[in-house]
Design an enzyme around this catalytic site. Structure first.
Site, PDB file in Angstrom:
ATOM      1  N   GLY A  12       0.811  -1.212   0.000  1.00 54.20           N
ATOM      2  CA  GLY A  12       0.000   0.000   0.000  1.00 54.20           C
ATOM      3  C   GLY A  12       0.850   1.270   0.000  1.00 54.20           C
ATOM      4  N   ASP A  13       0.182   2.414  -0.220  1.00 53.30           N
ATOM      5  CA  ASP A  13       0.836   3.729  -0.178  1.00 53.30           C
ATOM      6  C   ASP A  13       1.944   3.889  -1.215  1.00 53.30           C
ATOM      7  OD1 ASP A  13      -0.827   4.356   1.987  1.00 53.30           O
ATOM      8  OD2 ASP A  13       0.598   3.488   3.410  1.00 53.30           O
ATOM      9  N   LYS A  16      -0.714   5.415  -5.501  1.00 53.17           N
ATOM     10  CA  LYS A  16      -1.822   5.075  -6.423  1.00 53.17           C
ATOM     11  C   LYS A  16      -2.701   6.288  -6.705  1.00 53.17           C
ATOM     12  CE  LYS A  16      -3.164   1.920  -3.526  1.00 53.17           C
ATOM     13  NZ  LYS A  16      -2.048   1.966  -2.554  1.00 53.17           N
ATOM     14  N   GLY A  17      -2.942   7.097  -5.658  1.00 51.60           N
ATOM     15  CA  GLY A  17      -3.814   8.274  -5.799  1.00 51.60           C
ATOM     16  C   GLY A  17      -3.238   9.243  -6.816  1.00 51.60           C
ATOM     17  N   GLY A  40      -6.048   5.614   1.955  1.00 49.72           N
ATOM     18  CA  GLY A  40      -5.769   7.052   2.006  1.00 49.72           C
ATOM     19  C   GLY A  40      -4.972   7.392   0.769  1.00 49.72           C
ATOM     20  N   HIS A  41      -5.608   8.035  -0.199  1.00 49.16           N
ATOM     21  CA  HIS A  41      -4.954   8.332  -1.466  1.00 49.16           C
ATOM     22  C   HIS A  41      -4.766   9.836  -1.597  1.00 49.16           C
ATOM     23  CE1 HIS A  41      -6.506   4.279  -3.291  1.00 49.16           C
ATOM     24  NE2 HIS A  41      -5.796   4.128  -2.202  1.00 49.16           N
ATOM     25  N   GLN A 223      -5.060  -0.282  -1.101  1.00 54.99           N
ATOM     26  CA  GLN A 223      -4.093  -1.167  -0.444  1.00 54.99           C
ATOM     27  C   GLN A 223      -3.061  -1.698  -1.460  1.00 54.99           C
ATOM     28  OE1 GLN A 223      -7.705  -1.822   0.587  1.00 54.99           O
ATOM     29  NE2 GLN A 223      -7.171  -0.112   1.888  1.00 54.99           N
ATOM     30  N   ASP A 332      12.618  10.315  -6.481  1.00 57.74           N
ATOM     31  CA  ASP A 332      13.307  11.490  -5.935  1.00 57.74           C
ATOM     32  C   ASP A 332      13.759  11.294  -4.492  1.00 57.74           C
ATOM     33  OD1 ASP A 332      10.292  11.580  -5.888  1.00 57.74           O
ATOM     34  OD2 ASP A 332      10.698  13.102  -4.351  1.00 57.74           O
TER      35      ASP A 332
HETATM   36  P1  GDP Z   1      -1.583   5.666  -2.110  1.00 56.20           P
HETATM   37  O1  GDP Z   1      -2.289   5.154  -0.910  1.00 56.20           O
HETATM   38  O2  GDP Z   1      -0.945   4.563  -2.899  1.00 56.20           O
HETATM   39  O3  GDP Z   1      -2.427   6.559  -2.967  1.00 56.20           O
HETATM   40  O4  GDP Z   1      -0.377   6.564  -1.573  1.00 56.20           O
HETATM   41  P2  GDP Z   1      -0.467   7.684  -0.406  1.00 56.20           P
HETATM   42  O5  GDP Z   1      -1.141   8.869  -0.950  1.00 56.20           O
HETATM   43  O6  GDP Z   1      -0.976   7.094   0.849  1.00 56.20           O
HETATM   44  O7  GDP Z   1       1.072   7.948  -0.153  1.00 56.20           O
HETATM   45  C1  GDP Z   1       1.914   8.424  -1.159  1.00 56.20           C
HETATM   46  C2  GDP Z   1       2.517   9.771  -0.705  1.00 56.20           C
HETATM   47  O8  GDP Z   1       3.610  10.116  -1.541  1.00 56.20           O
HETATM   48  C3  GDP Z   1       1.548  10.926  -0.826  1.00 56.20           C
HETATM   49  O9  GDP Z   1       1.854  11.853   0.188  1.00 56.20           O
HETATM   50  C4  GDP Z   1       1.859  11.525  -2.203  1.00 56.20           C
HETATM   51  O10 GDP Z   1       1.562  12.912  -2.294  1.00 56.20           O
HETATM   52  C5  GDP Z   1       3.350  11.314  -2.267  1.00 56.20           C
HETATM   53  N1  GDP Z   1       3.894  11.058  -3.602  1.00 56.20           N
HETATM   54  C6  GDP Z   1       3.330  10.408  -4.654  1.00 56.20           C
HETATM   55  N2  GDP Z   1       4.217  10.288  -5.665  1.00 56.20           N
HETATM   56  C7  GDP Z   1       5.367  10.865  -5.237  1.00 56.20           C
HETATM   57  C8  GDP Z   1       6.671  11.022  -5.807  1.00 56.20           C
HETATM   58  O11 GDP Z   1       6.977  10.594  -6.914  1.00 56.20           O
HETATM   59  N3  GDP Z   1       7.615  11.652  -5.023  1.00 56.20           N
HETATM   60  C9  GDP Z   1       7.334  12.126  -3.783  1.00 56.20           C
HETATM   61  N4  GDP Z   1       8.316  12.721  -3.112  1.00 56.20           N
HETATM   62  N5  GDP Z   1       6.117  11.985  -3.220  1.00 56.20           N
HETATM   63  C10 GDP Z   1       5.166  11.358  -3.925  1.00 56.20           C
HETATM   64  P1  IMO Z   2      -3.883   2.612   0.648  1.00 59.37           P
HETATM   65  O1  IMO Z   2      -5.025   2.384  -0.284  1.00 59.37           O
HETATM   66  C1  IMO Z   2      -1.254   0.940   3.695  1.00 59.37           C
HETATM   67  C2  IMO Z   2      -3.004  -1.989   6.422  1.00 59.37           C
HETATM   68  C3  IMO Z   2      -3.127  -1.605   7.878  1.00 59.37           C
HETATM   69  C4  IMO Z   2      -2.928  -2.969   8.521  1.00 59.37           C
HETATM   70  C5  IMO Z   2      -3.671  -3.899   7.564  1.00 59.37           C
HETATM   71  C6  IMO Z   2      -5.097  -4.212   7.978  1.00 59.37           C
HETATM   72  O2  IMO Z   2      -3.756   3.999   1.157  1.00 59.37           O
HETATM   73  O3  IMO Z   2      -2.610   2.065   0.070  1.00 59.37           O
HETATM   74  P2  IMO Z   2      -7.353  -2.818   7.919  1.00 59.37           P
HETATM   75  O4  IMO Z   2      -7.722  -1.542   8.587  1.00 59.37           O
HETATM   76  O5  IMO Z   2      -7.439  -2.788   6.442  1.00 59.37           O
HETATM   77  O6  IMO Z   2      -8.058  -4.020   8.496  1.00 59.37           O
HETATM   78  O7  IMO Z   2      -5.809  -3.034   8.303  1.00 59.37           O
HETATM   79  O8  IMO Z   2      -3.685  -3.229   6.318  1.00 59.37           O
HETATM   80  N1  IMO Z   2      -3.632  -1.054   5.471  1.00 59.37           N
HETATM   81  C7  IMO Z   2      -2.940  -0.215   4.689  1.00 59.37           C
HETATM   82  N2  IMO Z   2      -1.631   0.042   4.622  1.00 59.37           N
HETATM   83  N3  IMO Z   2      -2.093   1.550   2.849  1.00 59.37           N
HETATM   84  C8  IMO Z   2      -3.413   1.272   2.881  1.00 59.37           C
HETATM   85  O9  IMO Z   2      -4.280   1.752   1.946  1.00 59.37           O
HETATM   86  C9  IMO Z   2      -3.903   0.393   3.858  1.00 59.37           C
HETATM   87  N4  IMO Z   2      -5.135  -0.061   4.190  1.00 59.37           N
HETATM   88  C10 IMO Z   2      -4.947  -0.963   5.163  1.00 59.37           C
HETATM   89  O10 IMO Z   2      -2.124  -0.698   8.258  1.00 59.37           O
HETATM   90  O11 IMO Z   2      -1.573  -3.332   8.511  1.00 59.37           O
HETATM   91 MG    MG Z   3      -2.322   5.479   1.154  1.00 63.97          MG
END
Ligand code: GDP
Ligand code: IMO
Ligand code: MG
Length: 424
Positions: A12-13, A16-17, A40-41, A223, A332
């Site tokens: 995750g994270d 994707k957003g 959280g995107h 995720q 970066d």
């Molecule tokens: P998601 O859950 O996959 O949508 O990712 P999140 O939004 O939770 O976490 C990604 C974080 O990295 C966010 O704060 C974005 O604004 C940031 N982000 C995305 N792409 C880049 C990148 O290429 N470089 C940097 N420095 N930040 C990025």
């Molecule tokens: P995005 O879409 C990162 C993790 C939680 C925990 C496990 C189970 O932003 O990438 P849950 O509340 O789903 O039952 O928790 O999954 N988890 C994530 N980790 N990014 C997410 O979403 C997540 N959604 C759930 O931290 O380990």
């Molecule tokens: Mg996220």
């Protein structure tokens, strides 16, 4: 015709957003197919930052229809807060559709999520406490309430009372918590229904009709592959199917509808919550990645665990999702090291694994086998042409491509829309 799925290849994270928002411009529809407000995107549009939990990351474009599919679990209170937040910032949300078959997150799911974690003690999953696991458990047990139930409050009450008979026993007798009153929940959900009614529909029908017209539909995964209930590091996973196959089930389309599967790959790896993480850096290097990458949870604010890039995970994600291409994000963030490590194998009891091992014990106890490559210390944030990337960065990407066996089509070098490099 084109149905495009975007998934996270790690835990995750991955960004994707940002990538969904970027590509959404060329789409007609963006569909969330699983998960709930545990996601959280983050999307940065100009100088404004948006954090989406339930609403698809295509909502900032007025021409796009955004869909919350049947595979999502919906907390209507959170959804309304998200809608209000967007409207107050001038974003039109009229084109949001919600599947009548999506399941509801109920107040007792939130309490049970916390209570289960408490009971697990040190063995806890580290969930987001959004009630996701208990809501999906009820769906599978056939005791869940669906979005459509809110539209017929008599049925809603009947199903709720049946559910509470069981939940209140569990809450009071096992966890020593207060029971829930049906009347209060019925009143709250009636008011949510009034607000959401105009968005609720048979979304599978509309998604399929859109594809029939030859329009572009983007399925936005939440995720990541290693958080998948079947294919992830169970039990340290979420309770849905974030993998590409989940898009069909969670949106109500057949597999023949999917033309491309894009994997989002962070240039290193992060994880939030408990569970094995072979390349985790519990040291100064990990801290430097966390600080430069702003690796703190979008949903919970928790610090994310950080580690080196892991090729076994990418190969595994490629296999499970049939990836056609990848996007490497946050390159970066690595612009600070003399040397960068790439995990190319796991060593366990004298054996080297080059595929992600099926036995969890190995994932927990293995030692990563690293290859070391040169770093680059130049800033990448303003680069828009592949050829302008430092040679060492190009080599790093080429190695990722080679080890993963999937072509890189884009490289993200910052959180903003324009910080993107397209690669042929
Ligand atoms: P998601 O859950 O996959 O949508 O990712 P999140 O939004 O939770 O976490 C990604 C974080 O990295 C966010 O704060 C974005 O604004 C940031 N982000 C995305 N792409 C880049 C990148 O290429 N470089 C940097 N420095 N930040 C990025
Ligand atoms: P995005 O879409 C990162 C993790 C939680 C925990 C496990 C189970 O932003 O990438 P849950 O509340 O789903 O039952 O928790 O999954 N988890 C994530 N980790 N990014 C997410 O979403 C997540 N959604 C759930 O931290 O380990
Ligand atoms: Mg996220």
């Amino acid at each position: 015709m084109p149905g495009i799925v975007l998934i996270g290849t790690q835990w995750g994270d991955e960004g994707k957003g940002k990538i969904t928002d970027l590509l959404a411009n060329q789409m007609d529809m963006v569909v969330r197919y699983q998960g709930g407000d545990n996601a959280g995107h983050t999307v940065i549009n100009g100088d404004q930052e948006f954090r989406f939990h339930l609403i698809p990351s295509g909502i900032l474009y007025p021409h796009i229809t955004c869909v919350i599919g049947n595979g999502v679990v919906v907390n209507p209170k959170v959804l309304i807060e998200e809608l209000d937040g967007l409207e107050s910032r001038g974003v039109c949300v009229d084109k949001l559709l919600i599947s009548c078959n999506a399941h509801l997150v109920m107040p007792y799911h939130l309490v049970l999520d916390g209570a289960c974690e408490l009971k697990l003690g040190k063995a806890k999953i580290g969930t987001t406490h959004k009630g996701i696991g208990p809501a999906y458990a009820d769906k599978i047990s056939r005791t869940g309430l669906r979005v459509q139930d809110m539209l017929d409050i008599k049925i809603f009450r009947k199903k709720l009372e049946a559910a509470l008979n069981e939940k209140n026993e569990i809450l009071t007798k096992i966890y020593n918590f207060e029971p829930f009153e049906a009347d209060k929940i019925v009143a709250d959900y009636s008011s949510y229904a009034k607000r959401l009614e105009k968005h609720i529909t048979d979304t599978s029908l509309i998604v399929n009709q859109t594809l029939d017209k030859g329009k572009n539909v983007f399925f936005e995964g939440a995720q990541g592959t290693l958080l998948d209930i079947d294919h992830g590091t169970y039990p340290f996973v979420t309770s849905s199917s974030p993998v590409a196959g989940g898009a069909c089930v969670g949106a109500g389309v057949g597999p023949k509808r999917i033309d491309r599967v894009i994997g989002v790959v962070k240039a290193y790896v992060t994880r939030v919550g408990s569970g094995p993480f072979p390349t985790e850096l519990d040291d100064k290097v990990g801290e430097r990645i966390r600080e430069k990458g702003g690796e703190y949870g979008t949903t919970t604010g928790r610090p994310r665990r950080c580690g080196w890039f892991d090729a076994l995970i990418l190969r595994y994600a490629s296999r499970i999702n049939s990836l056609t291409e990848i996007v490497v994000t946050k390159l970066d963030v690595l612009s600070q090291f003399e040397k960068i490590k790439i995990c190319v194998g796991y060593e366990y009891k004298g054996k080297i694994y080059d595929n992600f091992p099926p036995h969890q014990t190995i994932v927990h106890k293995c030692k990563p086998v690293y290859e070391e490559v040169d770093g680059w210390k130049e800033s990448l944030e303003d680069i828009t042409d592949y050829g302008d990337l430092p040679k060492a960065a190009q080599k790093y990407l080429a190695r990722i491509e080679e080890l993963g066996g999937v072509p890189i089509k884009m490289i993200s070098v910052g959180p903003k829309r324009k910080q993107i490099i397209f690669k042929n």
